[in-house]
Design a protein around this motif. Sequence first.
Motif, PDB file in Angstrom:
ATOM      1  N   SER A   5      29.831  78.812  22.988  1.00 57.54           N
ATOM      2  CA  SER A   5      28.298  79.551  22.442  1.00 57.54           C
ATOM      3  C   SER A   5      28.749  81.061  23.114  1.00 57.54           C
ATOM      4  N   PHE A   6      28.666  82.542  23.335  1.00 58.69           N
ATOM      5  CA  PHE A   6      29.449  83.099  23.574  1.00 58.69           C
ATOM      6  C   PHE A   6      28.682  84.129  24.345  1.00 58.69           C
ATOM      7  N   ASN A   7      28.649  85.362  25.858  1.00 58.13           N
ATOM      8  CA  ASN A   7      28.321  86.144  26.053  1.00 58.13           C
ATOM      9  C   ASN A   7      28.663  87.451  26.086  1.00 58.13           C
ATOM     10  N   VAL A  18      37.991  87.745  10.716  1.00 56.05           N
ATOM     11  CA  VAL A  18      38.123  86.824   9.949  1.00 56.05           C
ATOM     12  C   VAL A  18      37.358  86.485   8.300  1.00 56.05           C
ATOM     13  N   ASP A  19      38.305  86.027   7.633  1.00 58.96           N
ATOM     14  CA  ASP A  19      36.918  85.400   6.826  1.00 58.96           C
ATOM     15  C   ASP A  19      36.196  84.206   7.196  1.00 58.96           C
ATOM     16  N   ALA A  20      34.609  84.196   6.875  1.00 62.54           N
ATOM     17  CA  ALA A  20      33.577  83.804   7.326  1.00 62.54           C
ATOM     18  C   ALA A  20      34.185  81.923   6.773  1.00 62.54           C
ATOM     19  N   LYS A  21      34.902  81.819   5.676  1.00 65.18           N
ATOM     20  CA  LYS A  21      35.466  80.299   5.000  1.00 65.18           C
ATOM     21  C   LYS A  21      36.662  79.808   6.056  1.00 65.18           C
ATOM     22  N   LEU A  37      48.550  74.313  19.412  1.00 65.04           N
ATOM     23  CA  LEU A  37      49.393  75.191  20.380  1.00 65.04           C
ATOM     24  C   LEU A  37      50.110  76.337  19.273  1.00 65.04           C
ATOM     25  N   SER A  38      50.926  76.460  18.536  1.00 65.64           N
ATOM     26  CA  SER A  38      51.393  77.038  17.465  1.00 65.64           C
ATOM     27  C   SER A  38      50.503  78.075  16.464  1.00 65.64           C
ATOM     28  N   LYS A  39      49.869  78.436  16.850  1.00 62.74           N
ATOM     29  CA  LYS A  39      49.141  79.307  16.028  1.00 62.74           C
ATOM     30  C   LYS A  39      47.714  79.166  17.064  1.00 62.74           C
ATOM     31  N   PRO A  40      47.356  80.563  17.391  1.00 60.37           N
ATOM     32  CA  PRO A  40      46.057  81.573  18.392  1.00 60.37           C
ATOM     33  C   PRO A  40      44.932  81.343  17.581  1.00 60.37           C
ATOM     34  N   VAL A  41      43.962  81.325  18.215  1.00 58.13           N
ATOM     35  CA  VAL A  41      43.123  81.035  18.173  1.00 58.13           C
ATOM     36  C   VAL A  41      41.932  82.117  18.363  1.00 58.13           C
ATOM     37  N   TYR A  42      40.474  82.820  17.397  1.00 54.40           N
ATOM     38  CA  TYR A  42      40.122  83.421  17.280  1.00 54.40           C
ATOM     39  C   TYR A  42      38.700  82.896  17.319  1.00 54.40           C
ATOM     40  N   LEU A  43      37.831  83.386  17.717  1.00 55.77           N
ATOM     41  CA  LEU A  43      36.081  83.445  17.684  1.00 55.77           C
ATOM     42  C   LEU A  43      35.851  83.793  16.880  1.00 55.77           C
ATOM     43  N   ALA A  44      34.666  84.049  16.436  1.00 48.97           N
ATOM     44  CA  ALA A  44      34.292  84.632  15.232  1.00 48.97           C
ATOM     45  C   ALA A  44      32.287  84.096  15.182  1.00 48.97           C
ATOM     46  N   LYS A  45      31.223  85.114  14.472  1.00 53.10           N
ATOM     47  CA  LYS A  45      30.662  84.628  14.079  1.00 53.10           C
ATOM     48  C   LYS A  45      29.955  83.632  13.061  1.00 53.10           C
ATOM     49  N   LYS A  46      29.207  81.974  13.174  1.00 53.33           N
ATOM     50  CA  LYS A  46      29.122  81.591  11.207  1.00 53.33           C
ATOM     51  C   LYS A  46      27.640  81.148  10.743  1.00 53.33           C
ATOM     52  N   GLY A  47      27.077  81.537  10.291  1.00 55.40           N
ATOM     53  CA  GLY A  47      25.944  82.454  10.415  1.00 55.40           C
ATOM     54  C   GLY A  47      25.233  82.048  11.628  1.00 55.40           C
ATOM     55  N   ASN A  48      24.404  81.067  12.451  1.00 58.84           N
ATOM     56  CA  ASN A  48      23.717  81.190  13.686  1.00 58.84           C
ATOM     57  C   ASN A  48      25.114  80.601  14.592  1.00 58.84           C
ATOM     58  N   ASP A  49      25.938  80.368  14.205  1.00 60.63           N
ATOM     59  CA  ASP A  49      26.281  79.617  14.921  1.00 60.63           C
ATOM     60  C   ASP A  49      27.754  80.229  15.914  1.00 60.63           C
ATOM     61  N   SER A  59      40.480  91.954   4.976  1.00 66.83           N
ATOM     62  CA  SER A  59      39.699  92.216   4.633  1.00 66.83           C
ATOM     63  C   SER A  59      38.152  90.974   5.014  1.00 66.83           C
ATOM     64  N   GLY A  60      37.921  90.469   5.921  1.00 66.85           N
ATOM     65  CA  GLY A  60      37.485  89.289   6.649  1.00 66.85           C
ATOM     66  C   GLY A  60      35.893  90.167   6.497  1.00 66.85           C
ATOM     67  N   ALA A  61      34.715  89.688   6.856  1.00 62.86           N
ATOM     68  CA  ALA A  61      33.997  90.201   6.948  1.00 62.86           C
ATOM     69  C   ALA A  61      32.817  89.896   8.554  1.00 62.86           C
ATOM     70  N   SER A  62      33.682  88.679   9.441  1.00 66.36           N
ATOM     71  CA  SER A  62      33.190  88.869  10.434  1.00 66.36           C
ATOM     72  C   SER A  62      34.212  89.294  11.650  1.00 66.36           C
ATOM     73  N   ASP A  63      33.730  89.322  12.682  1.00 62.50           N
ATOM     74  CA  ASP A  63      34.476  89.741  13.955  1.00 62.50           C
ATOM     75  C   ASP A  63      34.752  89.251  14.427  1.00 62.50           C
ATOM     76  N   VAL A  64      36.258  89.462  14.970  1.00 59.18           N
ATOM     77  CA  VAL A  64      36.878  88.640  15.901  1.00 59.18           C
ATOM     78  C   VAL A  64      36.118  89.009  17.292  1.00 59.18           C
ATOM     79  N   LEU A  65      35.616  88.139  17.831  1.00 60.62           N
ATOM     80  CA  LEU A  65      34.638  88.102  19.372  1.00 60.62           C
ATOM     81  C   LEU A  65      35.596  87.572  20.329  1.00 60.62           C
ATOM     82  N   ALA A  66      36.360  86.455  20.468  1.00 61.94           N
ATOM     83  CA  ALA A  66      37.762  86.170  21.095  1.00 61.94           C
ATOM     84  C   ALA A  66      38.857  86.146  20.999  1.00 61.94           C
ATOM     85  N   PHE A  67      39.776  85.494  21.394  1.00 66.74           N
ATOM     86  CA  PHE A  67      41.691  85.915  21.073  1.00 66.74           C
ATOM     87  C   PHE A  67      41.964  84.578  22.687  1.00 66.74           C
ATOM     88  N   ALA A  68      42.728  83.656  21.849  1.00 70.59           N
ATOM     89  CA  ALA A  68      43.746  83.271  22.418  1.00 70.59           C
ATOM     90  C   ALA A  68      44.794  82.999  21.311  1.00 70.59           C
TER      91      ALA A  68
END
Length: 532
Positions: A5-7, A18-21, A37-49, A59-68
């Motif tokens: 979940s995201f605040n 990021v691309d939705a796929k 651990l060797s790759k960063p992690v990007y949080l994005a919206k996918k549908g309702n989740d 060219s991705g359609a989903s905005d990155v909301l958080a990053f590690a």
Amino acid sequence: MSNLSFNNNNAIDWAWKVDAKDVKSSNIEIKSALLDLSKPVYLAKKGNDFGVANITSTSGASDVLAFAQKLNPEDLGDDAYKKQHGVKYAYHGGAMANGIASVELVVALGKAGFLCSFGAAGLVPDAVEDAIKRIQAELPNGPYAVNLIHAPSEEALERGAVERFLKLGVNTVEASAYLGLTEHIVWYRLAGLSRNADGSVNIGNKVIAKVSRTEVGRRFMEPAPQKLIDKLLAQGKVTQEQAELSKLVPMADDITAEADSGGHTDNRPFLTLLPTIIALRDEVQAQYNFSPALRVGAGGGIGTPEAALAAFNMGAAYIVLGSVNQACVEAGASEYTRELLSKVEMADVTMAPAADMFEMGVKLQVVKRGSMFAMRAKKLYELYVTYDSIEAIPAVERLKIEKQIFRANLDEVWSGTEAFFQERDPDMLTRAQSSPKRKMALIFRWYLGLSSRWSNTGEKGREMDYQIWAGPSLGAFNTWVKGTYLEDYTRRGAVDVALHMLKGAAYLQRVNQLKLQGVTLTTDLASYRTDD
């Protein structure tokens, strides 16, 4: 129910997409992405989740909301520590006396890029030399260290250890249980000093000092004291140039803030000890401006990735583990002891008199589960404090300890003690023969000394007398691995344990980065287990 979940109130505009796929939203997929651990992690919206991806797209359609960020186990800790000691990881396998930190343990960790100290304390010089040669054959270019323990009641052992270290070219020692500097540790440090072509000081003999008191820490953080330098110069053990160079370097390269550990300990919580020692280092560094600056690591109380991460986040250059390694298959402990250690809980430890500093009333931390050693050792110390000689002990009390503790007549024990010290330290025997109180101490130390060896060798019939050094961190470790393959002590390899500790710390750091950006994870995703 969503795994994430995201605040939105904490949203950060990364301007990444990021691309939705590429966005994965199942629990297994999210866990896998976080574990990579060797790759960063990007949080994005996918549908309702919400989900995560490891790559971004212009060219991705989903905005990155958080990053590690990516964060590998070898990224943790101080790079200068890793470079100076020639290791990949900021993780030190601490010394455990009587060879519990064995040749096999040192070699296994060393070959995997970890520094580990051979547990030379309590061993006769010939045994120490043999072990060093075996280690050097397996690790000709390191990394390895050897323990140098302060022995105020057996000065010949400390002096003899330094003689062997210099003879064999041991270039790193872990100095432990020091109450103050001695000419022997100063000799070792100064004997390795020389001048580089550019005029800087070359430190050939590195010292990692374990301390739990600021007054002792300060001595190792400052240059060697002049009175001890003068003594070594008079003996011809160091050159005038080495004496001059010693004014430009601290007595140690690294200080381990030793908190609530197994063995010798002041039971300090590392949450208070570590920042105190770091603050002292900063004070001394501001005064002397050493280059390179002295580093501070953390040891004692670290038995889980959470504790490891806490130490790193508090500024530890490296972490030290001992009690946990003692239960590993490479440790020089008996199978009976290793199995017992694998079942120890956090409260299954207590303090008991130390053999090497018995007369001083110094205590160390041992396992009380499945052993009566602590209670019996405390009884002997009570008798030592109360009476001035063996002969002064009431007959009833003497008979009791002969039957229950020594299982031998004390006159027979003294005969064996005489033979032991005749070979180990004749001067000690001479002093005892003229002092009934000293003689009593040596007799009592017979039990305290052998009890740890019985544990290492698995002496049958003496299980209730085993002296097993451990701190509460081992109980925390056992709780952490419960229900995983590492609950089985026969599957605990030191390298595997070390990597899980660091991998877990890195994983939890990434989880914390996401949490700070408003991400809420399920309990499973927010924790790290060795079976992940």
